[in-house]
Design an enzyme around this catalytic site. Structure first.
Site, short mmCIF file in Angstrom:
data_model
loop_
_atom_site.label_atom_id
_atom_site.label_comp_id
_atom_site.label_asym_id
_atom_site.label_seq_id
_atom_site.Cartn_x
_atom_site.Cartn_y
_atom_site.Cartn_z
N ASN A 7 0.88 -1.52 0.15
CA ASN A 7 0.03 0.04 -0.41
C ASN A 7 0.76 1.64 -0.12
OD1 ASN A 7 -1.85 1.97 0.42
ND2 ASN A 7 -2.97 0.97 2.17
N ARG A 90 -2.48 -2.26 -3.00
CA ARG A 90 -4.02 -1.19 -2.99
C ARG A 90 -3.96 -0.16 -4.04
NH1 ARG A 90 -6.12 1.88 2.71
NH2 ARG A 90 -8.22 1.96 1.10
N HIS A 179 -13.20 2.77 0.38
CA HIS A 179 -12.89 2.19 1.56
C HIS A 179 -13.77 0.46 1.05
CE1 HIS A 179 -13.01 5.63 4.02
NE2 HIS A 179 -12.58 4.94 3.99
N HIS A 205 -18.51 2.47 8.05
CA HIS A 205 -17.09 2.13 8.13
C HIS A 205 -16.62 3.49 8.50
CE1 HIS A 205 -12.33 1.35 6.77
NE2 HIS A 205 -12.75 2.54 7.67
N LEU A 206 -15.83 3.55 10.22
CA LEU A 206 -15.98 4.36 11.15
C LEU A 206 -14.27 4.91 11.09
CD1 LEU A 206 -19.19 4.94 12.50
CD2 LEU A 206 -18.55 5.82 10.56
N ASN A 208 -10.71 7.44 10.22
CA ASN A 208 -10.61 8.82 9.88
C ASN A 208 -11.44 9.54 8.49
OD1 ASN A 208 -8.33 10.49 11.64
ND2 ASN A 208 -7.13 9.59 11.29
N GLY A 209 -11.25 8.74 7.61
CA GLY A 209 -12.13 8.47 6.85
C GLY A 209 -13.27 8.10 6.96
N ARG A 238 -12.31 16.21 7.45
CA ARG A 238 -13.20 16.33 5.88
C ARG A 238 -14.90 16.80 6.96
NH1 ARG A 238 -11.95 11.20 3.59
NH2 ARG A 238 -9.41 11.80 3.26
N ASP A 280 -9.03 13.71 16.24
CA ASP A 280 -9.36 12.43 16.86
C ASP A 280 -10.24 12.20 17.76
OD1 ASP A 280 -9.00 9.88 18.72
OD2 ASP A 280 -6.45 10.60 17.43
N ARG A 282 -11.44 10.62 20.26
CA ARG A 282 -10.75 10.24 21.29
C ARG A 282 -10.78 11.54 21.94
NH1 ARG A 282 -6.84 5.99 20.29
NH2 ARG A 282 -6.07 6.92 18.14
N GLU A 331 -14.83 0.43 15.27
CA GLU A 331 -14.32 -1.55 16.03
C GLU A 331 -14.46 -1.10 17.20
OE1 GLU A 331 -11.20 -2.06 14.22
OE2 GLU A 331 -11.85 -2.77 12.12
N ASN A 332 -14.15 0.61 17.97
CA ASN A 332 -13.24 0.47 18.93
C ASN A 332 -14.44 1.08 20.12
OD1 ASN A 332 -11.19 -0.75 18.95
ND2 ASN A 332 -10.39 1.20 17.83
N GLU A 383 -8.77 -4.97 5.16
CA GLU A 383 -8.67 -5.12 4.03
C GLU A 383 -7.43 -5.71 3.29
OE1 GLU A 383 -8.38 -0.61 5.54
OE2 GLU A 383 -9.19 -0.04 3.59
P1 ADP Z 1 -7.96 5.28 9.06
O1 ADP Z 1 -8.79 6.25 8.90
O2 ADP Z 1 -6.84 6.99 8.89
O3 ADP Z 1 -7.49 4.23 8.86
P2 ADP Z 1 -8.37 4.74 11.59
O4 ADP Z 1 -9.85 3.17 11.12
O5 ADP Z 1 -7.31 3.94 12.19
O6 ADP Z 1 -8.28 5.70 11.12
O7 ADP Z 1 -9.34 5.36 13.09
C1 ADP Z 1 -9.09 6.11 13.93
C2 ADP Z 1 -10.47 6.68 14.93
O8 ADP Z 1 -10.22 6.12 15.05
C3 ADP Z 1 -10.47 8.27 15.51
O9 ADP Z 1 -10.72 9.06 15.35
C4 ADP Z 1 -9.90 6.95 16.73
O10 ADP Z 1 -9.91 8.56 17.50
C5 ADP Z 1 -10.43 6.38 16.44
N1 ADP Z 1 -10.22 5.21 17.98
C6 ADP Z 1 -8.77 4.32 17.66
N2 ADP Z 1 -9.06 3.54 18.83
C7 ADP Z 1 -9.64 3.97 19.46
C8 ADP Z 1 -10.55 3.40 21.07
N3 ADP Z 1 -9.78 2.84 21.82
N4 ADP Z 1 -11.70 4.06 21.15
C9 ADP Z 1 -11.96 5.39 20.28
N5 ADP Z 1 -11.94 5.82 19.24
C10 ADP Z 1 -11.08 5.61 18.96
#
Ligand code: ADP
Length: 396
Positions: A7, A90, A179, A205-206, A208-209, A238, A280, A282, A331-332, A383
């Site tokens: 990638n 990719r 995505h 799919h939530l 950064n993007g 964005r 971010d 978080r 996921e998180n 992916e």
């Molecule tokens: P990308 O789109 O760059 O691949 P990711 O899928 O890694 O990004 O997602 C990044 C986002 O996920 C950030 O907004 C971050 O705050 C959030 N994130 C990552 N880990 C956690 C967590 N443990 N709890 C809450 N949000 C999280």
């Protein structure tokens, strides 16, 4: 067969080497600051990570170093490059022509070069990565896996914008969607979990993007990202969808160019733009917890737009069997999942917070409340594995 997944970004190159006998990852890593002062991080499961600065003038230097590391007697996992049976790349944008994962020859590279204008950020590094890998591994097949190709099943009514049709014909302005590899992977998993090959699935799919896709039986019918990844729900930096006139009005009022306006919507908006705190999720949630009103507003807007898209896709599909959350936030973040699913019982969506809020990171789970009509699932995306699998299936 062993498959190397690559990638390539503008100054980075991520890699993973898969053993397709069992789908395991033998090694993975990241070359960063290519063309600046290169750094490589190389990881093997169960072993100590290797990190070092390195001469990484361009993508070719990066992939050469990766191959040397993979074959290194101490740090490597294979004895020679000839063990790599194929390379999967990719590629964010396959345009209108590359509608499925494909072996990349000269004609495909030429086509990718011809659509750089509609994919100016991701196109050039991806092409440069493919060319570099082909030059150092000329004897294996290179496969392109395109984020856009999952949307080849979307109907015209969902991909043609209601603007003068000639602009589509002239410039190929249409919804492409992004995505796709992630949505395809988690949608397939969801159908497996449901034991239903015709399931209506909404995948969120939530990260950064962020993007949301509606699929029926594993075929996409609509998606929130459009001509570019700018459309749809608000993201880290964005804006997602806004009234188009807002853009021209800002340009006039602030005296900024089209490029500057694009930058404002791409890198200064979304969670960052509204909260003023961070892109971010978080950080924004922490600020909200500390009483920051704009951080709370940013989260409210995010959840509001996601709900609207979910509702519209249920209307489009005349129902939904599963709602799926994936990527960094999906996921998180149980809190965000809870906020999104709240007050959707009319649509059959209800989750069990005893499971949802306690879910360990990266776990696949069914968080549906007992008796709810729609299954709500958390499915970690992969992916890279999907790219390896497509590559393997095409060359085996
Ligand atoms: P990308 O789109 O760059 O691949 P990711 O899928 O890694 O990004 O997602 C990044 C986002 O996920 C950030 O907004 C971050 O705050 C959030 N994130 C990552 N880990 C956690 C967590 N443990 N709890 C809450 N949000 C999280």
């Amino acid at each position: 067969m062993k498959v190397l997944v690559v990638n390539a970004g503008s100054s980075s190159l991520k890699y993973q080497l898969f053993d397709m006998e069992n789908g395991s990852v033998l090694a993975k890593g990241l070359c960063e600051r290519i063309g600046i002062d290169g750094v490589i991080t190389h990881k093997r499961p169960g072993k100590e990570n290797y990190k070092s600065s390195a001469e990484l003038g361009d993508h070719k230097a990066a992939i050469t170093l990766v191959l040397n590391l993979l074959c290194d007697p101490e740090l490597g996992v294979i004895s020679s490059i000839s063990e790599i049976g194929a390379v999967g790349h990719r590629v964010a944008h396959g345009g209108e022509r590359l509608r499925a994962s494909s072996v990349i020859g000269d004609a495909e590279i030429e086509y990718l070069e011809s659509i750089v204008e509609i994919n100016p950020l991701h196109g050039p590094p991806a092409i440069s990565g493919i060319k570099a890998c082909k030059s150092v591994m000329p004897n294996v097949k290179h496969v392109g896996v395109f984020d856009t190709s999952y949307y080849s099943t979307v109907e015209e009514k969902a991909y043609i914008y209601p603007i003068p049709y000639e602009l589509y014909e002239k410039y190929k302005i249409r919804r492409y969607g992004f995505h796709g590899t992630s949505h395809r992977f988690v949608c397939a998993k969801a159908m497996e979990m449901l034991g239903n090959k015709d399931a209506k699935v909404i995948t969120c799919h939530l990260g950064n993007g962020s993007s949301i896709t509606a699929s029926v039986g594993g075929k996409a019918v609509d998606t929130s990202m459009g001509f570019t990844p700018q459309e749809g729900v608000p993201m880290g930096t964005r804006s997602g969808s806004v009234d188009p006139t807002v853009v021209t009005y800002i340009m006039k009022k602030e005296g900024i160019t089209a490029d500057e306006a694009e930058k404002l919507l791409n890198s200064k908006s979304g969670l960052l733009g509204v909260s003023g705190v961070s892109s971010d999720c978080r950080d924004v949630l922490i600020a909200q917890g500390e009483g920051n009103k704009r951080a709370a507003l940013a989260m409210d807007i995010l959840v509001h737009y996601i709900k609207k898209i979910i509702g519209s896709y249920i209307a489009e599909m005349n129902g939904v069997d599963a709602l799926v959350f994936t990527a960094g936030i999906g996921e998180n973040d149980g809190i965000v999942r809870d906020l999104i699913c709240k007050d959707m019982s009319y649509l059959g969506i209800e989750i069990d917070n005893d499971i949802n809020l306690k879910l360990p990171r990266g776990t696949q789970a069914d968080i549906t409340k007992a008796g709810a009509k729609v299954r709500t699932l958390v499915i970690p995306t992969d992916e890279e594995y999907m790219i390896a699998l497509d590559t393997f299936n095409l060359v085996k």
